[in-house]
Design a protein around this motif. Structure first.
Motif, PDB file in Angstrom:
ATOM      1  N   SER A 255       2.260   1.144   3.423  1.00 17.24           N
ATOM      2  CA  SER A 255       2.411   2.553   3.073  1.00 17.24           C
ATOM      3  C   SER A 255       1.869   2.845   1.686  1.00 17.24           C
ATOM      4  N   GLU A 256       1.801   1.814   0.846  1.00 20.02           N
ATOM      5  CA  GLU A 256       1.282   2.020  -0.501  1.00 20.02           C
ATOM      6  C   GLU A 256      -0.212   2.327  -0.497  1.00 20.02           C
ATOM      7  N   THR A 257      -0.895   1.968   0.594  1.00 18.34           N
ATOM      8  CA  THR A 257      -2.316   2.288   0.692  1.00 18.34           C
ATOM      9  C   THR A 257      -2.532   3.788   0.638  1.00 18.34           C
TER      10      THR A 257
ATOM     11  N   ARG B 253      -2.339   5.737 -10.791  1.00 15.36           N
ATOM     12  CA  ARG B 253      -1.879   7.033 -11.310  1.00 15.36           C
ATOM     13  C   ARG B 253      -2.018   7.103 -12.832  1.00 15.36           C
TER      14      ARG B 253
ATOM     15  N   VAL C  87      -0.291   1.084  -7.300  1.00 17.50           N
ATOM     16  CA  VAL C  87      -0.246   2.541  -7.155  1.00 17.50           C
ATOM     17  C   VAL C  87       0.068   3.206  -8.484  1.00 17.50           C
ATOM     18  N   GLU C  88       1.096   2.699  -9.162  1.00 22.20           N
ATOM     19  CA  GLU C  88       1.463   3.252 -10.461  1.00 22.20           C
ATOM     20  C   GLU C  88       0.321   3.085 -11.463  1.00 22.20           C
TER      21      GLU C  88
ATOM     22  N   ALA D  23      -0.448   5.960  -0.580  1.00 22.77           N
ATOM     23  CA  ALA D  23      -0.054   6.406  -1.912  1.00 22.77           C
ATOM     24  C   ALA D  23      -1.179   6.171  -2.920  1.00 22.77           C
TER      25      ALA D  23
ATOM     26  N   GLU E 108      -3.772   8.837  -2.457  1.00 18.89           N
ATOM     27  CA  GLU E 108      -3.334  10.094  -3.056  1.00 18.89           C
ATOM     28  C   GLU E 108      -3.360  10.024  -4.582  1.00 18.89           C
ATOM     29  N   ALA E 109      -3.170   8.828  -5.136  1.00 21.68           N
ATOM     30  CA  ALA E 109      -3.170   8.661  -6.583  1.00 21.68           C
ATOM     31  C   ALA E 109      -4.581   8.721  -7.176  1.00 21.68           C
TER      32      ALA E 109
ATOM     33  N   HIS F 242      -2.939  11.301   7.605  1.00 20.27           N
ATOM     34  CA  HIS F 242      -2.505  12.024   6.413  1.00 20.27           C
ATOM     35  C   HIS F 242      -3.492  13.103   5.981  1.00 20.27           C
TER      36      HIS F 242
END
Length: 207
Positions: free
Chosen positions: A88-90, A67, A63-64, A92, A95-96, A136
């Motif tokens: 949950s990182e999916t 981004r 995720v990072e 994120a 969104e990234a 979401h």
């Protein structure tokens, strides 16, 4: 050739993904990384078309990395390859700025087609991840239902099919496919392909 960087902290998994990709005549693996920070460095130096990215890596997550790549303006599209459909990182990663999402139990042919679609700017969502995304997105408009042809188009979109192949499959022009997509977005109250697929699963239009 579609140039690909593969990112996964497990060498055996990474080697398997690399071998699968390398077997396709139009795909080329030009770099590998085992962590998010390494991925950013490799992508910045090699400028691939697609990054196949794991999310959970102990030395720095995906995720990072997504981004950071987007903040640097790197052009590569990111196809997330994750183990858990409830991760949950999916969300994120979505969104990234990641544009494709597959589970690691997907077939080799599904992965290859997903990379091709991602390189072409198409959104690829496995059904489980699309369902996760659905909660979401904004509440959809229910003012209209999709026509049979619009459902056909959306089903092909959900499979990661590019517009040109949708047109070939349905014996229509690409312009007609784009028109159908515009109508689908309007009816579902969304603005892109990923949200359209997710919303369609949420409403039971696809399932």
């Amino acid at each position: 050739m579609i140039q690909v960087v593969v990112v996964d902290d497990h060498p055996v998994v990474r080697d398997g993904v690399v071998a699968t990709i390398s077997a396709a005549p139009d795909l080329e693996v030009i770099g590998q990384a085992a962590s998010g920070p390494d991925a950013v460095r490799v992508v910045a130096s090699s400028d691939p078309d697609v990054v196949v990215m794991d999310l959970r890596m102990p030395a720095g997550g995906g995720v990072e990395a997504v981004r950071e790549m987007k903040s640097r303006g790197l052009r590569a599209s990111v196809l997330v390859l994750t183990t858990y459909d409830t991760d949950s990182e999916t969300v994120a990663a979505i969104e990234a700025g990641a544009t494709g999402y597959l589970l690691k139990d997907s077939s080799a042919s599904t992965l290859i087609e997903a990379i091709r679609s991602t390189a072409a700017g198409e959104t690829v969502l496995s059904p489980a991840i699309a369902t996760r995304l659905a909660s979401h997105v904004h509440s959809p408009s229910r003012r209209a239902t999709l026509s049979a042809r619009e459902r056909e188009v959306l089903l092909l979109v959900a499979r990661g099919t590019p517009n040109r192949l949708i047109a070939k499959e349905l014996f229509v022009s690409e312009a007609t496919v784009k028109t159908h997509l515009t109508h689908i977005f309007d009816k579902l109250g969304v603005s892109d392909r990923a949200a359209a697929v997710a919303t369609a699963y949420e409403l039971g239009i696809l399932g």
